[in-house]
Design an enzyme around this catalytic site. Structure first.
Site, short mmCIF file in Angstrom:
data_model
loop_
_atom_site.label_atom_id
_atom_site.label_comp_id
_atom_site.label_asym_id
_atom_site.label_seq_id
_atom_site.Cartn_x
_atom_site.Cartn_y
_atom_site.Cartn_z
N GLY A 185 0.80 -1.22 0.00
CA GLY A 185 0.00 0.00 0.00
C GLY A 185 0.83 1.26 0.00
N GLY A 186 0.67 2.06 1.05
CA GLY A 186 1.38 3.33 1.14
C GLY A 186 2.89 3.15 1.08
N GLY A 419 9.77 11.81 -37.19
CA GLY A 419 9.46 12.45 -35.91
C GLY A 419 10.46 12.04 -34.84
N ALA A 420 10.97 10.81 -34.95
CA ALA A 420 11.90 10.34 -33.92
C ALA A 420 13.19 11.17 -33.94
CB ALA A 420 12.20 8.87 -34.12
C1 HXC Z 1 -0.23 -3.37 11.89
C2 HXC Z 1 0.84 -5.20 11.07
C3 HXC Z 1 0.49 -4.85 9.75
C4 HXC Z 1 -0.26 -3.66 9.56
C5 HXC Z 1 1.62 -6.67 9.67
N1 HXC Z 1 1.54 -6.33 10.98
N2 HXC Z 1 0.96 -5.80 8.93
N3 HXC Z 1 0.49 -4.46 12.13
N4 HXC Z 1 -0.61 -2.96 10.66
N5 HXC Z 1 -0.60 -3.24 8.33
C6 HXC Z 1 2.14 -7.01 12.13
C7 HXC Z 1 1.64 -8.42 12.29
O1 HXC Z 1 0.45 -8.40 13.06
C8 HXC Z 1 2.78 -9.05 13.04
O2 HXC Z 1 2.71 -8.63 14.40
C9 HXC Z 1 3.99 -8.39 12.43
O3 HXC Z 1 3.52 -7.15 11.86
C10 HXC Z 1 4.64 -9.20 11.35
O4 HXC Z 1 3.62 -9.55 10.41
P1 HXC Z 1 3.51 -11.02 9.78
O5 HXC Z 1 2.24 -11.07 9.04
O6 HXC Z 1 3.74 -12.02 10.87
O7 HXC Z 1 4.76 -11.04 8.82
P2 HXC Z 1 4.91 -11.70 7.39
O8 HXC Z 1 4.36 -13.08 7.40
O9 HXC Z 1 6.33 -11.51 7.00
O10 HXC Z 1 3.97 -10.85 6.42
C11 HXC Z 1 4.27 -9.49 6.19
C12 HXC Z 1 3.13 -8.85 5.38
C13 HXC Z 1 1.77 -9.12 6.06
C14 HXC Z 1 3.15 -9.44 3.97
C15 HXC Z 1 3.44 -7.36 5.28
O11 HXC Z 1 1.92 -8.82 7.44
C16 HXC Z 1 0.68 -8.30 5.50
O12 HXC Z 1 0.17 -8.58 4.44
N6 HXC Z 1 0.23 -7.26 6.26
C17 HXC Z 1 -0.86 -6.43 5.84
C18 HXC Z 1 -0.38 -5.45 4.78
C19 HXC Z 1 -1.43 -4.43 4.43
O13 HXC Z 1 -2.49 -4.78 3.92
N7 HXC Z 1 -1.21 -3.16 4.83
C20 HXC Z 1 -2.12 -2.08 4.57
C21 HXC Z 1 -1.86 -1.51 3.17
S1 HXC Z 1 -2.99 -0.23 2.79
P3 HXC Z 1 3.16 -9.57 15.62
O14 HXC Z 1 2.80 -8.78 16.80
O15 HXC Z 1 2.40 -10.82 15.43
O16 HXC Z 1 4.64 -9.72 15.42
C22 HXC Z 1 -2.14 1.18 2.98
C23 HXC Z 1 -2.95 2.42 2.88
C24 HXC Z 1 -2.22 3.55 2.29
O17 HXC Z 1 -0.98 1.20 3.21
C25 HXC Z 1 -2.42 3.59 0.84
C26 HXC Z 1 -2.29 4.94 0.28
C27 HXC Z 1 -2.38 4.96 -1.20
#
Ligand code: HXC
Length: 529
Positions: A185-186, A419-420
């Protein structure tokens, strides 16, 4: 939960100055420790470094000064109120690379997956503001899960603040993103607004919606690497460089910075002039074949011309029909744009136009002179190109050259049709110096195609159409298809011996060193995006 994560103090008695100082040391150590041992081991298991290890390897030893290491979030919902680690999952500060100042932020994946909440965002905002106001490059070491889900709109707004700052700093300071983990995402959009994106294979990925969401919505199944891994984005043009490991990425970043000024009011750092500027480039006579249709690798031409053959090519795996990159000529940093005859015969198409246009605009922002090496058969004909807006996309390249005020030098090597020819920084769109090699052919189109159009009736009516056609082609070639026609009319400044290309470009760069151009007052132009 340890005191590291939930206390407001170290838990030590703090009765006098020495106790307070000892307490400070404990608190600071907690902030430095950051990750729990398990999270650190996980990073290493995945072939990744921790945020602090990355900063240590990137910067000159002992130069890092950290900002806001004691910052913590103030969220309370979803169980994170009792987990308030120092740094809030991002290390920010400044230091030096080869003695030159840079600002840096590095996500700490071990703290909430490096996700961005209000405090985390505020730290990045601060370092971005400082980088912009002090005119210092900004480097983001990205390894974060995007918006912190528990902080809702505050996290989203935090990203908005980053995007706005990315855009405001664009063209003011170089902004470089290194992708070192899953960046969702962001965490992917901010890098997209920066000047360069470096990605590491296997561990880094960039995507707007991840594999799970994609599967739920469209039914497509794909893993992170296949969706948004380094090689995928090398081919999509999203990544400027791809690397096998983090050290390689950080090394390239340091090298890249050696070509860049700190900001738009400075000139790029000059290099030593220990490769003679008047060195004859004999190999050029052999590298470029005489026949206009025979392919060759234009990178060999570039390497022959630039200092010590050192050329940092950008976006190598995308739109290979145009080559872009940075090098030095007689110590001057230059941005090179060159048609690549060994890919699609070097035609201009949608992606080549996009690739070169953004690079030209980057060079123009940062006072990097442009050297354009031309060997182009034209724009790629085809329904697909037309339907996907080659007009609008080709216009991006045209626009980028037309608005560039940096020193501009064009070298017409072999063919330059239609043109190129105009688009590839011709005299008529504002190049400062145009050199042509004697074998150059500038024309509206190739001799055969041109003859078929203008002499169609004559050929049809001829007793021997084949012979007539051949004679007419030769006449067209004799009359138009050489650089002297343009030289006589001032569209070519000089026809040069190819072996003198390096010294001619260098003399031009020296002459143009003090070039200044004032553009009409306006808010900004309206480039065909
Ligand atoms: C809070 C998060 C988090 C999130 C992961 N964690 N994503 N905490 N907010 N977005 C936490 C997990 O709970 C976990 O905490 C730790 O980070 C590690 O995550 P895992 O899932 O165990 O790690 P991994 O298996 O390596 O996977 C990583 C990952 C996955 C692929 C990034 O976590 C994931 O898909 N997260 C969601 C990503 C997402 O959808 N983000 C929002 C995007 S939208 P603990 O405590 O268990 O260690 C966005 C909006 C802005 O960004 C857009 C503007 C244009």
């Amino acid at each position: 939960m340890g005191a590291r994560e939930n206390g407001t103090t170290s838990g030590l008695p703090a009765e006098g100055p020495r106790d307070r100082t000892a307490e400070l040391a404990v608190i600071r150590q907690r902030a430095v420790d950051g990750l729990n041992a398990e999270a650190e081991a996980r990073q290493h298991r995945l072939g990744k470094l921790t945020a602090r290890e990355r900063i240590d390897r990137l910067l000159d030893p002992g130069t890092f000064r950290e900002l806001e290491m004691l910052r913590r979030h103030r969220a309370t919902d979803f169980g994170i109120g009792d987990r308030r680690p120092y740094t809030d999952g991002v290390i920010t500060g400044w230091g030096a690379i080869d003695g030159r100042k840079v600002f840096v932020y590095a996500h700490d994946f071990g703290i909430f997956g490096g996700s961005l909440g209000e405090a985390h965002a505020a730290k990045i905002h601060k370092v971005m503001d400082l980088a912009e106001s002090s005119g210092v490059p900004l480097i983001g070491l990205n390894d974060g899960a995007g918006a912190r889900i528990q902080e809702g709109v505050l996290a989203l707004a935090g990203y908005g603040g980053i995007f706005r700052r990315n855009v405001q700093a664009s063209g003011v300071i170089p902004q470089i993103s290194v992708m070192l983990g899953p960046c969702a995402g962001g965490a992917a959009y901010s890098p997209a607004l920066t000047d360069f994106v470096l990605m590491v294979r296997e561990t880094a990925s960039m995507y707007v919606t991840g594999p799970d969401v994609i599967k739920a919505v469209t039914g497509e199944e794909i893993d992170f690497e296949g969706l948004g891994g380094a090689d995928v984005h090398a081919r999509s043009g999203q990544a400027t460089f791809v690397h096998d490991d983090e050290d390689d990425a950080l090394g390239t970043l340091r090298y890249l910075l050696s070509f860049l000024p700190a900001n738009n009011r400075e000139f790029p750092p000059e290099g030593p002039v220990d490769d003679p500027v008047d060195r004859p480039c004999d190999a050029l006579l052999d590298i470029v074949p005489h026949s206009p249709n025979q392919p060759y690798d234009v990178r060999q031409v570039i390497e022959e011309i630039v200092d010590h053959g050192e050329f940092l090519e950008l976006q190598q795996a995308w739109a290979g029909n145009i080559v872009i990159g940075l090098a030095r000529i007689g110590g001057h940093v230059v941005g090179l744009v060159a048609n690549q005859p060994m890919v699609l015969a070097g035609v201009l198409d949608i992606e080549a136009s996009q690739k070169a246009a953004r690079f030209i605009r980057f060079c123009d922002c940062f006072n990097i002179p442009l050297v354009t090496l031309v060997d182009v058969p034209g724009f790629l004909p085809g329904v697909d190109q037309e339907h996907h807006a080659i007009i609008r996309n080709g216009a991006k390249l045209l626009y980028a050259y037309c608005e560039a005020t940096v020193p501009r030098i064009q070298v017409l090597m072999r063919k330059a049709y239609g043109g190129a020819y105009i688009v590839m920084d011709s005299r008529s769109i504002g190049t400062d110096l145009s050199f042509a090699w004697p074998s150059n052919e500038v024309a509206v189109m190739g001799a055969e195609a041109a003859t078929n159009v203008i002499h169609r009736r004559t050929i049809l009516a001829a007793e021997n159409p084949q012979d007539t056609r051949r004679v007419l082609i030769e006449e067209y070639q004799r009359t138009l298809m050489h650089p002297y026609y343009g030289a006589e009319r001032g569209l070519v400044d000089d026809v040069i011996d190819p072996r003198d290309t390096r010294s001619a470009i260098h003399a031009g760069l020296e002459m143009l060193r003090s070039k200044r151009v004032s553009l009409p007052q306006r808010k900004h132009g309206n480039s065909p995006l």
